[in-house]
Design an enzyme around this catalytic site. Sequence first.
Site, PDB file in Angstrom:
ATOM      1  N   CYS A 104       0.836  -1.212   0.000  1.00 38.34           N
ATOM      2  CA  CYS A 104       0.000   0.000   0.000  1.00 38.34           C
ATOM      3  C   CYS A 104       0.866   1.255   0.000  1.00 38.34           C
ATOM      4  O   CYS A 104       0.543   2.249  -0.653  1.00 38.34           O
ATOM      5  CB  CYS A 104      -0.921   0.019   1.222  1.00 38.34           C
ATOM      6  SG  CYS A 104      -2.022  -1.395   1.313  1.00 38.34           S
TER       7      CYS A 104
HETATM    8  C1  BEZ Z   1       0.618  -4.674   1.841  1.00 38.70           C
HETATM    9  O1  BEZ Z   1       0.192  -3.562   1.583  1.00 38.70           O
HETATM   10  O2  BEZ Z   1       1.785  -4.983   1.712  1.00 38.70           O
HETATM   11  C2  BEZ Z   1      -0.339  -5.734   2.285  1.00 38.70           C
HETATM   12  C3  BEZ Z   1      -1.448  -5.389   3.054  1.00 38.70           C
HETATM   13  C4  BEZ Z   1      -2.297  -6.383   3.500  1.00 38.70           C
HETATM   14  C5  BEZ Z   1      -2.038  -7.714   3.182  1.00 38.70           C
HETATM   15  C6  BEZ Z   1      -0.950  -8.036   2.397  1.00 38.70           C
HETATM   16  C7  BEZ Z   1      -0.076  -7.047   1.940  1.00 38.70           C
END
Ligand code: BEZ
Length: 212
Positions: A45
């Site tokens: 994110c």
């Molecule tokens: C991420 O943004 O890296 C992420 C967020 C939730 C689950 C898996 C990855």
Amino acid sequence: MSLQLGDTAPNFKAVTTLGEIDFYEYLGDSWGVLLSHPGDFTPVCTTEIGRTAQLNEEFKKRNAKVLVVSVDSVEDHHGWIKDINEVANTVVDFPLIADKGRVVSELYNMIHPNASATATVRSVFIIGPDKKVKLVLTYPAAIGRNFQEILRALDALQLSSKYSISTPVDWKKGEDVIVANSISDSEAEKKFPKGVRTVKSYLRYTAQPDLQ
Ligand code: BEZ
């Protein structure tokens, strides 16, 4: 029931990092790009929202306003934005919606319980100035989206809303587009003065008309 193409995008009021907004008022006559992500202070994110900020001038050039939503608090959003700005060497200047009450997430079906009971998946809704849903994408949490593709799709949507054209496979801005089959050959010659190239009676190309 999930929102489908052509549906009216539901309006909502929300607390965001830019204060309280009414979605429709915020969009005005612009296009909207509503993005959900699973959570603040997470790696994928962070890269996605950083890229969105780096590309925000491109969205603005296309008269599009970006909004980001997750079920985190506005305090978390503010803290996380500092990290994003640092990591991506950018400035996040679009609103992050704090959807702790899941109002937006549920209106737009961004929580997919068989993927996660609590977090939003990676949804993209492109909304037209008429407030209709023009495009929907859904990616799982572990897979970062391609924001060049979102811009490319926005270009294609804006062209096809303005002209009687569609865009072929792998089309990119500046490349030839397809003349709609609802247009006769003689109409096409008039509407597309740059010329029409007929490959099949149902497959006619013309140079991309101007976008802005
Ligand atoms: C991420 O943004 O890296 C992420 C967020 C939730 C689950 C898996 C990855």
